[in-house]
Design a protein around this motif. Sequence first.
Motif, PDB file in Angstrom:
ATOM      1  N   GLY A   1     -18.573  -3.610  -7.279  1.00 58.75           N
ATOM      2  CA  GLY A   1     -18.193  -2.201  -7.299  1.00 58.75           C
ATOM      3  C   GLY A   1     -16.741  -1.920  -6.995  1.00 58.75           C
ATOM      4  O   GLY A   1     -16.391  -0.813  -6.562  1.00 58.75           O
ATOM      5  N   LEU A   2     -15.880  -2.904  -7.194  1.00 58.24           N
ATOM      6  CA  LEU A   2     -14.465  -2.714  -6.874  1.00 58.24           C
ATOM      7  C   LEU A   2     -13.761  -1.864  -7.932  1.00 58.24           C
ATOM      8  O   LEU A   2     -14.128  -1.882  -9.106  1.00 58.24           O
ATOM      9  N   ALA A   3     -12.763  -1.148  -7.495  1.00 55.42           N
ATOM     10  CA  ALA A   3     -11.920  -0.366  -8.396  1.00 55.42           C
ATOM     11  C   ALA A   3     -10.823  -1.277  -8.924  1.00 55.42           C
ATOM     12  O   ALA A   3      -9.794  -1.477  -8.289  1.00 55.42           O
TER      13      ALA A   3
ATOM     14  N   ASP B   1      -9.911  -7.308  -4.111  1.00 53.29           N
ATOM     15  CA  ASP B   1     -10.280  -6.082  -3.410  1.00 53.29           C
ATOM     16  C   ASP B   1      -9.911  -4.899  -4.299  1.00 53.29           C
ATOM     17  O   ASP B   1      -9.366  -5.051  -5.387  1.00 53.29           O
ATOM     18  N   ASN B   2     -10.218  -3.694  -3.801  1.00 49.80           N
ATOM     19  CA  ASN B   2      -9.862  -2.500  -4.559  1.00 49.80           C
ATOM     20  C   ASN B   2      -8.369  -2.500  -4.885  1.00 49.80           C
ATOM     21  O   ASN B   2      -7.543  -2.788  -4.028  1.00 49.80           O
TER      22      ASN B   2
ATOM     23  N   MET C   1      -2.408  -2.771  -7.050  1.00 51.99           N
ATOM     24  CA  MET C   1      -1.769  -1.469  -6.931  1.00 51.99           C
ATOM     25  C   MET C   1      -1.671  -1.036  -5.480  1.00 51.99           C
ATOM     26  O   MET C   1      -0.982  -0.066  -5.165  1.00 51.99           O
ATOM     27  N   ASP C   2      -2.356  -1.741  -4.599  1.00 50.20           N
ATOM     28  CA  ASP C   2      -2.284  -1.435  -3.170  1.00 50.20           C
ATOM     29  C   ASP C   2      -1.097  -2.159  -2.567  1.00 50.20           C
ATOM     30  O   ASP C   2      -1.231  -3.033  -1.698  1.00 50.20           O
ATOM     31  N   ALA C   3       0.101  -1.807  -3.069  1.00 46.71           N
ATOM     32  CA  ALA C   3       1.334  -2.445  -2.607  1.00 46.71           C
ATOM     33  C   ALA C   3       2.481  -1.463  -2.783  1.00 46.71           C
ATOM     34  O   ALA C   3       2.456  -0.618  -3.673  1.00 46.71           O
ATOM     35  N   ASP C   4       3.465  -1.581  -1.930  1.00 44.93           N
ATOM     36  CA  ASP C   4       4.661  -0.740  -2.017  1.00 44.93           C
ATOM     37  C   ASP C   4       5.812  -1.609  -2.499  1.00 44.93           C
ATOM     38  O   ASP C   4       6.414  -2.362  -1.724  1.00 44.93           O
ATOM     39  N   LEU C   5       6.110  -1.507  -3.789  1.00 45.48           N
ATOM     40  CA  LEU C   5       7.135  -2.353  -4.376  1.00 45.48           C
ATOM     41  C   LEU C   5       8.528  -2.017  -3.885  1.00 45.48           C
ATOM     42  O   LEU C   5       9.449  -2.829  -4.037  1.00 45.48           O
TER      43      LEU C   5
ATOM     44  N   ARG D   1     -17.446  -3.981  -1.969  1.00 41.80           N
ATOM     45  CA  ARG D   1     -17.095  -5.060  -1.048  1.00 41.80           C
ATOM     46  C   ARG D   1     -16.166  -6.043  -1.757  1.00 41.80           C
ATOM     47  O   ARG D   1     -16.280  -6.252  -2.971  1.00 41.80           O
ATOM     48  N   PRO D   2     -15.228  -6.654  -1.029  1.00 40.78           N
ATOM     49  CA  PRO D   2     -14.314  -7.633  -1.636  1.00 40.78           C
ATOM     50  C   PRO D   2     -15.084  -8.829  -2.190  1.00 40.78           C
ATOM     51  O   PRO D   2     -16.215  -9.126  -1.768  1.00 40.78           O
TER      52      PRO D   2
END
Length: 890
Positions: A515-517, A415-416, A556-560, A401-402
Motif C-alpha cells: 500500500g505504499l505511495a 517507503d512512501n 520524493m521524501d527528500a529536500d534537494l 508499511r515499508p
Amino acid sequence: MSLNSFDARHDLVVGDTSYEVFRVNAVPGHEHLPYSLKVLLENLLRTEDGVTVSADDIRALAAWRPDDQPHHEIQYSPARVIMQDFTGVPCIVDLATMREAMSALGGDPARINPLSTSQMVIDHSVIAEHFGTPQALRQNTDIEYGRNRERYQFLRWGQGAFDNFTVVPPGTGIVHQVNIEHLARVAFTREVDGVLQAYPDTCVGTDSHTTMVNGLGVIGWGVGGIEAECAMLGQPVSMLIPRVVGFRLSGELPTGATATDLVLTITQMLREHGVVGKFVEFFGEGVARVPLANRATIGNMSPEYGSTIAVFPIDEATLDYLRLTGRDEQQVALVEAYAKLQGLWHDPSREAEYSEYLELDLSSVRPSIAGPKRPQDRIGLDEAQRVFRRDVADHVSEATRPLETEIDGRPVRLDNGAIGVAAITSCTNTSNPSVMIAAGLLAKKAIGKGLRRKPWVKTTLAPGSQVVTDYLTKAGLIEPLAALDFDVVGYGCTTCIGNSGPVLPQVSTAANDNGLAITSVLSGNRNFEGRINPDVTMNYLASPPLVVAYALVGTMDADLTREPLGIGADGEPVRLADIWPSEDEIEQVVSSCIDPEMYRADYADVFAGDERWRSLATPTGDLFAWDPDSTYVRRPPYFEGMPAEPEPVEDITDARALLKLGDSVTTDHISPAGAIRSDTPAGQYLLEHGVAPLDFNSYGSRRGNHEVMMRGTFANIRLRNQLAPGTEGGFTRNFARPEAPVTTVYEASLDYRAAGVPLIVLAGKEYGSGSSRDWAAKGTLLLGVRAVIAESFERIHRSNLIGMGVLPLQFPAGSSADSLGLTGEETFAIRGVEGLNDGSVPETMTVVAAGPDGSEVSFDAVVRIDTPGERNYYVNGGIMQFVLRNLARD
C-alpha cells in the motif's frame, strides 16, 4: 475565389519570387488588434466568399474591443492539420467509414478526401518496456512494430488512398517537436488558381499540445479528432472572436532557473487567473530575452493553464531558430518580409490592446516542480519535501508499511515516496537544448563524483527527435546519461502519455501489497491521476536535470536544496549545488555542438522511414477492406442507418445518471489511456478475441477499435464516481436493475440500452480538462449518454461532446449538483431540446429531477452550444454527420 471587398490583394516580392498576399492594413481599425487577431483577420480576408465569410465578419473582427465578450461567430480555415497516431488513427478510420457512408447516400466516395495539408507523426505507440541497456531502443522498437503492425499497415493504406495526407514513420520524434523543427513554416505558401500565395502558417491538431508551435509565432491549437477530420475535408472551424489576455514579460531568468521552472510558474499564474477559451499573447521587452526553445515550452503547456493558444510574436529569435533548424534562406526571408508587411513583427515599444493583463518579472522565477496530480500545482523546490509529506496522507491508508526486499542482489527498503519512474520525456522539455544539455552535464558530474541511480528507479530517456541524440552524442553526454541508466528507450511520448512500461516487480509489490505511495518524476506536461503508471500514485513534473537528481536520491521524501544527493566516491556528501551546471557551461555546449546540418540530415527524408516501415505490406484501393477479426481497426457505427436528412431532435425524458463526478475530472479520467488490465471489460473483450495479456498493448494503440474504447470509457483506475462510494475506477450503480447493484460502467450501460433508458452525467468544475481526446466524447456517446451537466467545461471537451451529438449543459451560476440536492439517484427530464429544431439556440433548458421519494428538483441549465455552427452539428447528430450530408448534397 475571394471577393476581396477591402481591396486587400497585394504583391510581395522576396528575392526573385513574387507572392500574392492579403494585406491586413487594408481593413480600417486593424491597428489596435493583438497579434493573434491580425492572423485571424488575414484568414478572413483571404477566404471571404460572401457565404462562409462575409465582409461583415471582417468588419466585426476589425471592430473588436478589449472589453467585448465573445459573441460574433467567424469561420476560421487553418492552413494545415497535424496529428499524432493515437488520435490520428481514429481520424483515418472515420474518413474511411465516411467514404462508405457517402457511397450509401449516393455520393462520390472520392469527395471524402483531405483538401488541407494533413500530416501525421507516429509518436505515441512506443512503450518503454526495456530500459537501462544500450539495446533498449532496438528492443522497444521491435515490440512496437510487432504490436502495431495492423495499425501501421492501415496508415500506409491511408497515405496511398488519400491526397494531401503524409505520415512521418515511427522512430522519428514527437509530433510537436517535429512540427517546430521541420514541418512548421511560419509563412505558408500555396498555389491557388495558378497564383502563388503567402499567408500565415496556421494549424489545428489532434493533440492539445499542438500549441507548442505558438512559440514560433504560428497560431495553432488542439481540437478533437472529429473537428480535425472536418478541417481536413475543407470545412472551416467555427469559433467566437475570443478575448485576448496580454502577458507582459520583463527581466530575465536568474541563474539556476530553467525553462521548466518558468513554464510551471506561468502555468500556475494563468490557471489561477482563468484563461479557458481565451487567447494568451506574450509581449514586452522581456520577450527578446526568452529563447525560442523556452517559448515553445511555454506554448506547449497552454492546455495545462486552459487557454486556446499562448503565442509569441515573430522576431529575430524566430528567424535565428529557423536558420538553426535548417530552413532555407528564401523561407527565412519570406517570414521576415511577410511579418513586417502585416504588422506581425514584434516591436516592444508598440503595445496592442488586450482584454486582460498579467505580468511576470522573469528574475522572480525559482526552481520548481509540480504535483502530485495537476500541472498547475507548482511547488518551490525548497518546499517539495514538506508538501510531499503533507499530500502523501491523501494517498495511503493506515495499513501502509515499508517493504524490505532485494534488487540486483542488494538489500533495499522502500517507503512512501519511493520513485518508481524517473523519465526524461515529452516534447515539452526534450525540444529544449538548454535543459537537455543541463541534464547531461549534471549526469556527467554525478558520475564523476561516484553517484549512481537508486536501484529501484526505472530511468528512461526518450528524446523528442533524433537531433537531440546527435547533439548529446557530439557533446559527450550520452555516455554519462547511460551510465545512470538513462539510455534512449525510443523516440516518442513514452512516459508522458502513459507508455512508461512496467516498474520493477519489487516496486509493484510495494504499491499493491504494502500500500505504499509510489511516485514518479518526469519532464512532461501531464501528471494526472492514473496516467503515468498504474502502480504509481503521485506524479511530479520537473526539469530534465531535476529528473536526474531525483533518480540519484530515489525518493520524493527528500529536500534537494539542503540534503546531499548521496555520498561520493571520496566519502564526502554530494549536494545538488555541487553538480548543477552553470549557464556558461550549458551555453558553451549549445553553441559548439548544435548546427543546422544536424537538422537537415535528420529530416532529409523524413517521410520515408526505415526498412521496417518500407517493408510493411500495404493494402490498396479507395475503400478499406476491413478485417472482421482485427482487434485494432474496426468500422465504427456512427453512420449506420443514417438518413440523408436529420430527424428532429427531441427532449430527453426518463433519463438516469450514469455517473456523478466531482471537480477537475480530466479527459484522462474519461477517455481510455495507458495499460489494459485483464479484469476490465476491455481486457475481457480482448481475451475473448484470442489476445494474450502480454499483447494487450495500450488503450491508445487501440483507438481504432470502438469496442475496446467504449469498454474503457470512464474506467480510469483513479476515477471516483459518487454514485458508487467506496469504489475507485470504472464502477457505478445500475438503476436498470431493482436492487441497483454496483457494477462496471460498461455493463450498466448495456442494461440501460436494453431497457431504452437514456443517460446523463453530472459533473463539477473544469469538466474535461486535459488532452484533446475525441474518445472522451465518442466513448460517452457509445455508452448511451445524451447530455452532460457540469459546473463548467474545458473548451476542447465541450466542443467534442457537441461534435458527437452529446448535449453540454451547465448548472446555473453558483449552483452545483450538491447545492441543488441531487444525489444522482433521480430520474431526469431535459425540456427545451426541441427548441433547437427551429434554427435558434435557447439560452437555457429546464432540467427536472424526480427523486426516488417522489420529490422534484427543477432548474434552468445554461445551454453550452455556443455558436450557430455548433447548433448545426448537434441537430445533425454530430459534426461528421453534418459534413457528410453537406458533401452528399453537393
